[in-house]
Design an enzyme around this catalytic site. Sequence first.
Site, mmCIF file in Angstrom:
data_model
loop_
_atom_site.group_PDB
_atom_site.id
_atom_site.type_symbol
_atom_site.label_atom_id
_atom_site.label_comp_id
_atom_site.label_asym_id
_atom_site.label_seq_id
_atom_site.Cartn_x
_atom_site.Cartn_y
_atom_site.Cartn_z
ATOM 1 C CG ASP A 255 -6.233 -11.274 2.352
ATOM 2 O OD1 ASP A 255 -5.557 -11.696 1.386
ATOM 3 O OD2 ASP A 255 -6.153 -10.106 2.755
ATOM 4 C CD GLU A 256 -9.833 -8.068 3.299
ATOM 5 O OE1 GLU A 256 -10.395 -7.484 4.226
ATOM 6 O OE2 GLU A 256 -8.821 -7.607 2.739
ATOM 7 C CD1 TRP B 157 -3.397 -4.834 8.389
ATOM 8 C CD2 TRP B 157 -2.757 -5.303 6.296
ATOM 9 N NE1 TRP B 157 -3.386 -6.209 8.244
ATOM 10 C CE2 TRP B 157 -2.996 -6.520 6.971
ATOM 11 C CE3 TRP B 157 -2.334 -5.351 4.965
ATOM 12 C CZ2 TRP B 157 -2.828 -7.769 6.359
ATOM 13 C CZ3 TRP B 157 -2.177 -6.588 4.361
ATOM 14 C CH2 TRP B 157 -2.421 -7.777 5.056
ATOM 15 C CB THR B 158 1.281 0.845 5.031
ATOM 16 O OG1 THR B 158 1.254 0.205 3.745
ATOM 17 C CG2 THR B 158 2.204 0.100 5.962
ATOM 18 C CD GLU B 159 -4.977 -0.317 3.971
ATOM 19 O OE1 GLU B 159 -4.226 -0.336 4.966
ATOM 20 O OE2 GLU B 159 -5.740 -1.260 3.677
ATOM 21 C CG ASP C 21 -4.120 -1.470 10.525
ATOM 22 O OD1 ASP C 21 -3.821 -2.415 11.287
ATOM 23 O OD2 ASP C 21 -5.020 -1.552 9.664
ATOM 24 N NE ARG D 224 -3.518 -2.672 0.267
ATOM 25 C CZ ARG D 224 -4.050 -3.421 1.231
ATOM 26 N NH1 ARG D 224 -3.358 -3.684 2.342
ATOM 27 N NH2 ARG D 224 -5.245 -3.946 1.081
ATOM 28 C CD1 TRP E 14 -7.147 -13.009 8.107
ATOM 29 C CD2 TRP E 14 -7.941 -10.975 8.556
ATOM 30 N NE1 TRP E 14 -8.073 -12.704 7.136
ATOM 31 C CE2 TRP E 14 -8.569 -11.450 7.391
ATOM 32 C CE3 TRP E 14 -8.287 -9.697 9.029
ATOM 33 C CZ2 TRP E 14 -9.523 -10.713 6.683
ATOM 34 C CZ3 TRP E 14 -9.232 -8.953 8.324
ATOM 35 C CH2 TRP E 14 -9.837 -9.463 7.169
ATOM 36 C CG ASP F 1 -3.129 -5.590 -1.394
ATOM 37 O OD1 ASP F 1 -4.212 -5.448 -1.983
ATOM 38 O OD2 ASP F 1 -3.027 -6.072 -0.256
ATOM 39 C CE1 TYR G 128 -4.496 -8.221 11.496
ATOM 40 C CE2 TYR G 128 -5.755 -6.751 10.100
ATOM 41 C CZ TYR G 128 -5.186 -7.981 10.327
ATOM 42 O OH TYR G 128 -5.305 -8.978 9.389
ATOM 43 C CG HIS H 152 -5.996 -8.218 -1.413
ATOM 44 N ND1 HIS H 152 -6.220 -6.926 -0.997
ATOM 45 C CD2 HIS H 152 -6.708 -9.004 -0.569
ATOM 46 C CE1 HIS H 152 -7.025 -6.928 0.067
ATOM 47 N NE2 HIS H 152 -7.337 -8.181 0.334
HETATM 48 C C1 ACM Z 1 -6.262 -9.008 6.088
HETATM 49 O O1 ACM Z 1 -6.256 -8.188 7.013
HETATM 50 N N1 ACM Z 1 -6.970 -8.784 4.991
HETATM 51 C C2 ACM Z 1 -5.504 -10.223 6.167
#
Ligand code: ACM
Length: 549
Positions: free
Chosen positions: A322-323, A464-466, A416, A153, A389, A182, A414, A253
């Site tokens: 994921d996702e 997570w660095t958004e 973030d 990110r 997670w 990603d 997490y 992703h």
């Molecule tokens: C995640 O936080 N999507 C692994």
Amino acid sequence: MPELIPQPRYARFLPDGGTVELTDPLLDTGPGTGGAARWLRRELGAATGWELPAPVRGGEHGARPVIRLALRPDIARGTGAESYELHVAPGLVLLEGADEAGLFYAAQTLRQLLGPGAFRRAPLPGAVWRLPVGDLLDGPRFGWRGLMLDVARHFLPKDGVLRYIDLLAAHKLNVLHLHLTDDQGWRMEVKRYPRLTEVGSWRARSRWGHRASPLWRETPHGGFYTQDDLREIVAYAAERHVRVVPEIDVPGHSQAAIAAYPELGNADVVDTAALGVWDDWGVNENVLAPTEAVLRFYEGVFEELLEVFPAEVSPFVHVGGDECPKTQWKASALAQERIRELGVDGEDGLQSWFIRHFDGWLAERGRRLIGWDEILEGGLAPGAAVSSWRGYAGGVAAAGAGHDVVMCPEQQVYLDHRQAAGEDEPVPIGYVRSLEDVYRFEPVPPELSEEAAAHVLGAQANVWTEVMEDQSRVDYQVFPRLAAFAEVVWSRLPEPGERDYAGFDARMTAHYRRLDALGVDYRPPGGPLPRQRRPGLLGRPIEGAPPNV
Ligand code: ACM
């Protein structure tokens, strides 16, 4: 009692603060201690100005004190792998490791005992080095003590990654999970697919703040690591007993990869040739097409990855998982045809087919697959390990079924997520997770049987660095909470629930001085400094989540 972090298992020091002065010591290195000796000469040498020469065999030491390094495998019988003893007496400092990693941690503890000045890169005028006289026996609770950095990110240039390896090692952490790909960027050079970095590592602009923010940074952002950069990172990590877990996220992703090679996407339902590297945050519907050609493409990626990340440093390879929204697979005639051909259970079955393929493929090459807990959906591949997670549930299910697990529940670790409820937290995300909350994180939930608990390899904190646009913002989110996390995964406690937060907090006074000396841009206990604030930038605080839920 010296203010060590993480807390050692056993320490006995002279009452009344008995200390010895260490002036220009010699470094006596036993067989197998070369790595720790190199590190001591480099780090303590820079901080103190000592040359740390070897004693001349049979020669006179005169009055010079000696730091002696030795491997003593028998130590492992009591305290396990990676453990060590450290003894300080007048004239002799003895560091003994059960193995090379244990000896390295003894050296790290020695640096903490010498005081914050030992974390600088040059000595201050008139510095005097003193050590408390005593004995210490120490070893870790878990073998997997990790941090995940999302370098996709926001790109963290190579120097920043090397610096984080040093910061992990200073906290006796031993796993660096690099989230290399990603939707918003592809960060690893792949020689056979140059467009992955030529196209996929750059985005034209970035949303400034979280999803709801109306602001944009109209500056191109990106960058990537060459394969030689990654080899250097791996070697630097290995020298510091840090394993690197590289992650290539599939089948979701993946928009940056699709922007580079449109044939990877579901071209029968979207115009993949029109997609760029994503400039927004959130979960993205542009996922990989479930075709044999896509599998072959990613085998090519993983072939190069395995060559860059050798098995000794990277026994685990992370495939994300994921996702992965199933919208495009539902709409795609091609994906539906694949479901029929493969005889799998709908779109979840396709996802499982993808992950199972790479589980077998990696196992044939002597590696182990690890993925986010969605890989449990549609049936977990037999040898796979799980990063739990979405809370503990995925980890509990996986461990109960005999799979290895790394606990990293978003509600707890997490980083973030915001650290305080105040209005001036920069771009506040998620729940309030204070230093004390992280300190109270327990990686092994009580419902696990002893047998299942043995499958919990350890834990990791994820970053997570958004909304972290540079290294300073990463430091702010990671520290001081990583110090609390380090104690959770390293220090063994008599009983769960017996964590002494007041004692930890008191030791943090000394630790903040170490972080200052290291140049870490942590969140001060009193809240962000003016330059650490981001007034007017929208985050995504989870409301109704009181402090300390
Ligand atoms: C995640 O936080 N999507 C692994």
